[in-house]
Design an enzyme around this catalytic site. Structure first.
Site, PDB file in Angstrom:
ATOM      1  N   GLY A  78     -21.379  -2.819   2.750  1.00 53.97           N
ATOM      2  CA  GLY A  78     -20.989  -1.727   3.623  1.00 53.97           C
ATOM      3  C   GLY A  78     -19.703  -1.953   4.382  1.00 53.97           C
ATOM      4  N   GLN A 136     -15.859  -2.181   5.222  1.00 56.21           N
ATOM      5  CA  GLN A 136     -14.772  -1.362   4.700  1.00 56.21           C
ATOM      6  C   GLN A 136     -13.415  -1.983   4.998  1.00 56.21           C
ATOM      7  OE1 GLN A 136     -15.751   3.167   4.570  1.00 56.21           O
ATOM      8  NE2 GLN A 136     -16.291   2.486   6.628  1.00 56.21           N
ATOM      9  N   PRO A 172      -9.314  -1.352   4.990  1.00 54.76           N
ATOM     10  CA  PRO A 172      -8.286  -0.310   4.887  1.00 54.76           C
ATOM     11  C   PRO A 172      -7.516  -0.431   3.575  1.00 54.76           C
ATOM     12  CG  PRO A 172      -8.277  -1.287   7.072  1.00 54.76           C
ATOM     13  CD  PRO A 172      -9.201  -2.127   6.241  1.00 54.76           C
ATOM     14  N   ALA A 173      -7.311   0.690   2.918  1.00 59.69           N
ATOM     15  CA  ALA A 173      -6.698   0.664   1.583  1.00 59.69           C
ATOM     16  C   ALA A 173      -5.240   0.231   1.612  1.00 59.69           C
ATOM     17  CB  ALA A 173      -6.819   2.033   0.925  1.00 59.69           C
ATOM     18  N   LEU A 174      -4.559   0.415   2.731  1.00 61.64           N
ATOM     19  CA  LEU A 174      -3.171  -0.023   2.822  1.00 61.64           C
ATOM     20  C   LEU A 174      -3.047  -1.063   3.929  1.00 61.64           C
ATOM     21  CD1 LEU A 174       0.021   1.937   2.232  1.00 61.64           C
ATOM     22  CD2 LEU A 174      -0.080   0.447   4.235  1.00 61.64           C
ATOM     23  N   GLY A 175      -2.446  -2.197   3.578  1.00 60.56           N
ATOM     24  CA  GLY A 175      -2.262  -3.274   4.542  1.00 60.56           C
ATOM     25  C   GLY A 175      -0.840  -3.793   4.526  1.00 60.56           C
ATOM     26  N   LEU A 176      -0.583  -4.745   5.384  1.00 63.04           N
ATOM     27  CA  LEU A 176       0.738  -5.370   5.450  1.00 63.04           C
ATOM     28  C   LEU A 176       0.725  -6.688   4.694  1.00 63.04           C
ATOM     29  CD1 LEU A 176       3.640  -5.366   6.639  1.00 63.04           C
ATOM     30  CD2 LEU A 176       2.734  -6.737   8.533  1.00 63.04           C
ATOM     31  N   ASP A 227      -2.506  -9.184   4.990  1.00 64.53           N
ATOM     32  CA  ASP A 227      -2.695 -10.080   3.853  1.00 64.53           C
ATOM     33  C   ASP A 227      -1.820 -11.318   4.022  1.00 64.53           C
ATOM     34  OD1 ASP A 227      -3.795 -10.221   0.884  1.00 64.53           O
ATOM     35  OD2 ASP A 227      -1.729 -10.956   0.879  1.00 64.53           O
ATOM     36  N   TYR A 268       2.510 -19.141   1.954  1.00 64.41           N
ATOM     37  CA  TYR A 268       3.621 -18.356   2.492  1.00 64.41           C
ATOM     38  C   TYR A 268       4.318 -19.086   3.631  1.00 64.41           C
ATOM     39  CZ  TYR A 268       1.293 -14.490  -0.007  1.00 64.41           C
ATOM     40  OH  TYR A 268       0.691 -13.689  -0.941  1.00 64.41           O
ATOM     41  N   LYS A 289      -5.582 -16.958   1.434  1.00 64.16           N
ATOM     42  CA  LYS A 289      -5.781 -17.452   0.076  1.00 64.16           C
ATOM     43  C   LYS A 289      -5.733 -18.974   0.002  1.00 64.16           C
ATOM     44  CE  LYS A 289      -3.202 -13.349  -1.315  1.00 64.16           C
ATOM     45  NZ  LYS A 289      -2.384 -13.205  -0.090  1.00 64.16           N
ATOM     46  N   HIS A 295      -5.957 -18.215  -4.975  1.00 68.73           N
ATOM     47  CA  HIS A 295      -4.644 -17.595  -5.141  1.00 68.73           C
ATOM     48  C   HIS A 295      -4.234 -17.452  -6.610  1.00 68.73           C
ATOM     49  CE1 HIS A 295      -0.755 -17.006  -2.619  1.00 68.73           C
ATOM     50  NE2 HIS A 295      -0.744 -16.224  -3.665  1.00 68.73           N
TER      51      HIS A 295
END
Length: 316
Positions: free
Chosen positions: A9, A11, A13-17, A43, A48, A77, A110
């Site tokens: 359940g 959720q 968000p479909a768009l991230g940074l 993300d 990085y 990751k 990764h």
């Protein structure tokens, strides 16, 4: 904002940074501004090299009352030199310390590639470890333990093909919840997406705009330009938006998450707004027709002479 729903359940968000290639000194400001604009999905990754700065941005935003921890979805990751089962938990604890968090929402393997403990990127075959020595199932067992320990609510993978995924599922009985891969109109990953849909594995698109700012040694001559594609430009005119927004909207409209990177305030706002753009069935079909099966990130940097790793094996 549209969301991807996990089996329990939760959720996302479909768009991230996305934060790959966000330079020190820039990423802090970008994360703070993104939170102000309404981003709730971030993300990250150990490799990085900027998780400490991102963590400080989170801590400052929490302290200022801009947002609560439970309002954010934070992914990181596991890097390739931490694939042995006993290495996984210390690796996520290191990331959590850098990010100043008690838990992640999602932790990913990764790459389906193992390198020697002492290296980040291999320079010769001796720094690559065969999957026959450290199999992906062993790494996945460490990831399962991380989830059971409460260090990450969800676990998944990145850059995995169906054979890699099958190895995990059949070897452990536990399916990855997410597969993050390069995905855009020139690399639509239709077969992989059909497989993941069948297996109830969610997908996230990285490098959705072609990753034009990646290192020059990772670029090929005469690469096709996503942002200049005439079909996408026509749709952008129809929707009164940018070509980048069309591409991001396409990802969201087909039921995947997408993580564009930017440190520019105007683009941050435009990217977030793209999640609210609905494309018609005709527009979605027009984009479906321009698939080139073209990878900007081809993985050749792992496929060193004399090693077990080949692009055929990597991508299936």
């Amino acid at each position: 904002m549209k969301y991807l729903k996990f089996s329990n359940g939760d959720q996302m968000p479909a768009l991230g940074l996305g934060t790959w290639k966000s330079a020190p000194g820039e990423v802090y400001k970008a994360v703070i501004k993104a939170i102000e604009l309404g981003y709730r999905h971030f993300d990250c990754a150990y490799i990085y090299g900027n998780e400490k700065e991102i963590g400080q941005a989170f801590a400052d935003a929490f302290a200022a009352g801009e947002v609560k921890r439970e309002d954010l979805w934070i992914t990181s990751k596991l890097w390739n030199n931490k694939h042995r089962e006993e290495q996984v938990k210390p690796a996520i604890i290191h990331t959590l310390d850098d990010l100043k968090l008690d838990y992640l929402d999602l932790y990913l393997i990764h790459w389906p590639v193992v390198v020697a403990d002492s290296t980040d990127f291999p320079s010769n075959k001796d720094e690559l470890i065969s999957l026959t020595v450290t199999p992906l199932e062993e790494t996945w067992a460490g990831m399962i333990d991380v989830q059971k320990s409460g260090l990450s609510k969800h676990i998944g993978v990145s850059n995995f093909n169906p054979s890699h995924l099958n190895a995990l599922i059949h070897g452990t009985g536990v399916s990855p919840e997410m597969n993050q891969v390069e995905m855009h109109p020139y690399l639509q990953q239709k077969k992989l997406k059909a497989y993941c849909d069948e297996e109830n594995i969610l997908m996230t698109a990285y490098s959705p705009l072609g990753s034009g700012d990646r290192p020059s040694n990772r670029k090929k001559d005469n690469e096709p330009s996503l942002l200049e594609n005439p079909v996408i430009k026509t749709i952008a005119e129809e929707k009164s938006c940018s070509t980048a927004q069309v591409i991001l909207a396409w990802e969201v409209n087909r039921g995947t998450a997408v993580i564009p990177k930017s440190v520019n305030e105007k683009r941050l706002a435009e990217n977030l707004a793209a999640a609210e753009i609905d494309l018609s069935a005709e527009q979605m079909q027009a984009i479906a027709n321009i698939d080139l099966d073209y990878r900007f990130i081809d993985g050749s940097f792992w496929c060193l002479p004399g090693s077990d790793y080949t692009q055929e094996e990597l991508w299936g």
